[in-house]
Design an enzyme around this catalytic site. Structure first.
Site, PDB file in Angstrom:
ATOM      1  N   ASN A  89       0.803  -1.223   0.000  1.00  0.00           N
ATOM      2  CA  ASN A  89       0.000   0.000   0.000  1.00  0.00           C
ATOM      3  C   ASN A  89       0.837   1.275   0.000  1.00  0.00           C
ATOM      4  OD1 ASN A  89      -1.645  -2.088   2.129  1.00  0.00           O
ATOM      5  ND2 ASN A  89      -2.567  -1.552   0.183  1.00  0.00           N
ATOM      6  N   VAL A  96       1.925   7.058   0.294  1.00  0.00           N
ATOM      7  CA  VAL A  96       1.023   6.140   0.981  1.00  0.00           C
ATOM      8  C   VAL A  96      -0.341   6.158   0.293  1.00  0.00           C
ATOM      9  CG1 VAL A  96      -0.156   5.661   3.170  1.00  0.00           C
ATOM     10  CG2 VAL A  96       2.215   6.463   3.174  1.00  0.00           C
ATOM     11  N   CYS A  97      -0.886   4.973   0.082  1.00  0.00           N
ATOM     12  CA  CYS A  97      -2.195   4.851  -0.566  1.00  0.00           C
ATOM     13  C   CYS A  97      -3.120   4.040   0.337  1.00  0.00           C
ATOM     14  CB  CYS A  97      -2.047   4.173  -1.926  1.00  0.00           C
ATOM     15  SG  CYS A  97      -3.601   4.029  -2.820  1.00  0.00           S
ATOM     16  N   ILE A  98      -3.897   4.756   1.148  1.00  0.00           N
ATOM     17  CA  ILE A  98      -4.918   4.107   1.956  1.00  0.00           C
ATOM     18  C   ILE A  98      -6.184   4.956   1.877  1.00  0.00           C
ATOM     19  CG2 ILE A  98      -3.403   2.848   3.529  1.00  0.00           C
ATOM     20  CD1 ILE A  98      -3.795   5.059   5.590  1.00  0.00           C
TER      21      ILE A  98
END
Length: 174
Positions: A89, A96-98
Site C-alpha cells: 500500500n 502512501v495509498c490508503i
C-alpha cells in the site's frame, strides 16, 4: 493568533493544525512522533513511525512527511515515506495509498465506501494510527505497489526478506 500588526490573521486550517500539533506534544501517542519540518510552515510535517510490534516491520524507524492542503480539514493531507519501505500500500515513490487519505466522496471505481475515505473529523493522529494499522495489516487486494502485493501473496519468503532489509536500513539511516 495573529502574526503581527497589519498581518493577515492565521487561517482556520493553520489554527487547526496548530491545535493538533500542541495536542500531540502534550499527549504523545505510542508508535509515532510528528512535528513541523520548519516552524514557519504549519502545512509540512515530519513524521517518524515505529514498525508495529509483532509484524514484519517491527523495529523499523520510518521517516515520512505529511503535506496538508490549504483546504484542510475538508481535504486530506498527502503522506510520503522518506525511508525506503516495501509494502503493498506504499507506491515505490514512497507515497502512501490508503482509503483515509483519498479525497472525500464516492469512489469512482466503486471499491471504497465514502465513509472509508477522508472525512473532516480525521486528525493527524487518526491518519498516523491508520498508517500504523496499514503496516500491520497490508491490503494486497487493492495495492499501490503491485510488485510488493504479488510477492506478498506468491513469494512470502522473498517479501519477508525485502521488508527485513528495509527495517535494517531504516535503523541504520536513523
Amino acid at each position: 493568533m495573529n502574526r503581527g500588526f497589519g498581518a493577515a490573521p492565521i487561517s482556520q486550517s493553520a489554527l487547526l493544525l496548530q491545535r493538533q500539533l500542541a495536542e500531540l506534544n502534550k499527549n504523545p501517542v505510542e508508535g509515532f512522533s510528528a512535528g513541523l519540518v520548519d516552524d514557519s510552515d504549519l502545512y509540512l510535517w515530519e513524521v517518524v513511525l515505529l514498525g508495529p510490534p509483532d509484524t514484519l516491520y517491527e523495529g523499523g524507524i520510518f521517516k515520512a512527511q505529511l503535506v496538508f492542503p490549504e483546504e484542510y480539514p475538508l481535504r486530506p493531507p498527502k503522506m510520503k515515506f522518506l525511508t525506503e519501505i516495501w509494502h503493498p500500500n506504499v507506491h515505490q515513490s514512497g507515497e502512501v495509498c490508503i482509503s483515509i487519505l483519498h479525497e472525500p466522496g464516492d469512489d469512482t471505481y466503486g471499491y471504497e465506501a465514502a465513509s472509508e475515505r477522508w472525512l473532516p473529523v480525521h486528525t493527524v493522529e487518526t491518519v498516523l494510527l491508520s498508517v500504523i494499522s496499514m503496516l500491520a495489516d497490508p491490503n494486497a487486494e487493492s495495492p499501490a505497489n503491485i510488485d510488493a502485493a504479488k510477492e506478498m501473496r506468491e513469494m512470502p519468503d522473498e517479501f519477508r526478506k525485502k521488508v527485513v532489509t528495509c527495517v535494517r536500513k531504516s535503523i541504520e539511516e536513523f
